[in-house]
Design a protein around this motif. Structure first.
Motif, PDB file in Angstrom:
ATOM      1  N   THR A 240       3.848   1.289  -5.757  1.00 44.51           N
ATOM      2  CA  THR A 240       2.956   1.424  -7.014  1.00 44.51           C
ATOM      3  C   THR A 240       1.573   1.760  -6.698  1.00 44.51           C
ATOM      4  O   THR A 240       0.673   2.532  -7.502  1.00 44.51           O
ATOM      5  CB  THR A 240       3.120   0.421  -8.101  1.00 44.51           C
ATOM      6  OG1 THR A 240       4.483  -0.219  -8.219  1.00 44.51           O
ATOM      7  CG2 THR A 240       2.400   0.381  -9.215  1.00 44.51           C
ATOM      8  N   LEU A 241       0.948   1.321  -5.819  1.00 47.78           N
ATOM      9  CA  LEU A 241      -0.462   1.587  -5.333  1.00 47.78           C
ATOM     10  C   LEU A 241      -0.531   2.222  -4.133  1.00 47.78           C
ATOM     11  O   LEU A 241      -1.552   2.532  -3.812  1.00 47.78           O
ATOM     12  CB  LEU A 241      -1.132   0.063  -4.859  1.00 47.78           C
ATOM     13  CG  LEU A 241      -1.124  -0.954  -6.005  1.00 47.78           C
ATOM     14  CD1 LEU A 241      -1.579  -2.337  -5.516  1.00 47.78           C
ATOM     15  CD2 LEU A 241      -1.712  -0.648  -7.465  1.00 47.78           C
ATOM     16  N   ALA A 242       0.229   3.229  -4.016  1.00 47.80           N
ATOM     17  CA  ALA A 242       0.296   4.019  -3.047  1.00 47.80           C
ATOM     18  C   ALA A 242       0.956   5.498  -3.404  1.00 47.80           C
ATOM     19  O   ALA A 242       1.809   6.056  -2.890  1.00 47.80           O
ATOM     20  CB  ALA A 242       1.287   3.638  -1.677  1.00 47.80           C
ATOM     21  N   PRO A 243       0.387   6.063  -4.599  1.00 58.38           N
ATOM     22  CA  PRO A 243       0.982   7.437  -5.062  1.00 58.38           C
ATOM     23  C   PRO A 243       0.463   8.586  -4.208  1.00 58.38           C
ATOM     24  O   PRO A 243      -0.434   8.344  -3.368  1.00 58.38           O
ATOM     25  CB  PRO A 243       0.104   7.517  -6.455  1.00 58.38           C
ATOM     26  CG  PRO A 243      -1.470   6.873  -6.218  1.00 58.38           C
ATOM     27  CD  PRO A 243      -0.989   5.711  -5.080  1.00 58.38           C
ATOM     28  N   LEU A 244       1.630   9.202  -3.795  1.00 69.08           N
ATOM     29  CA  LEU A 244       1.421  10.541  -2.999  1.00 69.08           C
ATOM     30  C   LEU A 244       1.273  11.812  -3.870  1.00 69.08           C
ATOM     31  O   LEU A 244       1.647  11.647  -5.000  1.00 69.08           O
ATOM     32  CB  LEU A 244       2.763  10.601  -2.036  1.00 69.08           C
ATOM     33  CG  LEU A 244       2.786   9.640  -1.166  1.00 69.08           C
ATOM     34  CD1 LEU A 244       4.100   9.647  -0.269  1.00 69.08           C
ATOM     35  CD2 LEU A 244       1.563   9.435  -0.101  1.00 69.08           C
ATOM     36  N   GLY A 245       0.765  12.947  -3.429  1.00 65.52           N
ATOM     37  CA  GLY A 245       0.865  14.152  -3.880  1.00 65.52           C
ATOM     38  C   GLY A 245       2.170  14.566  -4.445  1.00 65.52           C
ATOM     39  O   GLY A 245       3.211  14.158  -3.753  1.00 65.52           O
TER      40      GLY A 245
END
Length: 336
Positions: A240-245
């Protein structure tokens, strides 16, 4: 039932025979070059290179924190702080350090609270035996512990086993409390947890966070190495706290002796595959329009703060002018 705040800083050093925390709140911060070393039985022996070493006098008191439901234990290591535990009792169910459960006789308890260990910068965290994460019995469903590691420069060593939400006396038995390894990614490298024995991860959780860094395709992090990794997957994985492109995904690989976190896929709009969305992708597309949809590049570029004033895809003539402008700018830069 009360609370305590302990700060060890500068070059302050504390040697303690045992660390025990039950129905209270304890906040321990070690910073600068501060040190805290816990010996089970030191018998006034000097530490070996700043890491606790046991001198057996036949009297054991196990090290444990967050034993009761109301217990809250927070340990923060920053800068060049050092923390170590050497707590060995051959007659107890557990050795080393117990989080959110366990008592000073080395046995599992019916209750467990919350334990948070936060390791940053160049800090060192060394457990000479096992790290037992959340070892309260099944009735303690609210018990939880987290080992959070930020950045690539810390040292995290567990010289025997890492046991996540399992009975350390019988590792085939799962416990209901939650235990989590949290990796806070700050760049292209990350600290590896080094386990000398077996890492029992099948009933544990993994959480990934990003701090000031946008991962690119091909980034890979060895989160943990061990003599044996027991478990085909984590019970839970939280990104949740590591969104990727757009177009990228996290992939966790559980091997026989290691756990690896990788970034897979292709970033939408990254036509030249260098992991960034910039004017070079536009030039690449201009040379080969079939490489992708220019609208994808424009949306990603605008979203990253590039062409904030452009609201529509430029016409071909405008594209040519943009290319000419970029080439002229590059030529002027070389002349200078």
């Amino acid at each position: 039932g009360g609370s305590a705040d302990i700060l060890i800083k500068d070059s302050g050093t504390i040697y303690a025979r045992t660390l025990q925390m039950r129905d209270s709140t304890a906040n321990i911060t070690i910073q600068d070059s501060g040190q805290l070393h816990v010996f089970d039985n030191f018998a006034f022996a000097a530490p070996d290179l700043g890491v606790a070493t046991v001198t057996d006098d036949g009297s054991f008191k196990a090290t444990h924190v967050g034993q009761s439901d109301t217990g809250i234990f927070n340990l923060v290591l920053t800068d060049s702080a050092k923390f170590s535990v050497d707590s060995a009792d051959p007659n107890a169910d557990f050795q080393g350090l117990a989080l959110s459960g366990g008592n000073n006789n080395g046995f599992i308890t019916d209750s467990g609270g919350t334990s948070n260990i936060d390791i940053q910068d160049q800090a060192e965290f060394i457990i000479q035996q096992d790290l037992n994460m959340t070892i309260a019995f099944a009735t303690a469903t609210e018990a939880e512990s987290t080992l959070r590691i930020t950045g690539p420069d810390a040292t995290v060593q567990i010289n025997d086993d890492l046991i996540m939400s399992k009975d350390p006396f019988n590792t085939n038995t799962d416990l209901d409390g939650k235990s989590t390894i949290a990796a806070v990614i700050t760049g292209s490298d990350h600290t590896t947890i080094e386990v000398g024995g077996t890492a029992y991860i099948g009933n544990g959780s993994l959480a990934v966070e990003l701090d000031g860094y946008s991962p690119t395709p091909g980034d890979s992090y060895t989160l943990l190495t061990a003599n044996v990794v027991d478990g085909e997957s984590f019970l839970e994985q939280d990104f949740t706290l590591a969104p990727l492109g757009e177009g990228l995904d996290w992939e966790v690989t559980i091997g026989a002796t290691s756990i690896t976190l990788s970034v897979t896929g292709t970033l939408v709009g990254d036509f030249n595959g260098d992991g960034t969305i910039d004017g070079q992708d536009f030039l690449f597309w201009q040379q080969d329009p079939g490489v992708g949809d220019l609208a994808d590049w424009q949306a990603a570029y605008n979203g990253g703060g590039g062409l904030s004033g452009v609201s529509t895809v430029p016409e071909p003539s405008t594209l040519s002018l943009m290319v000419l402008g970029m080439c002229l700018a590059a030529r002027v830069s070389r002349v200078r």
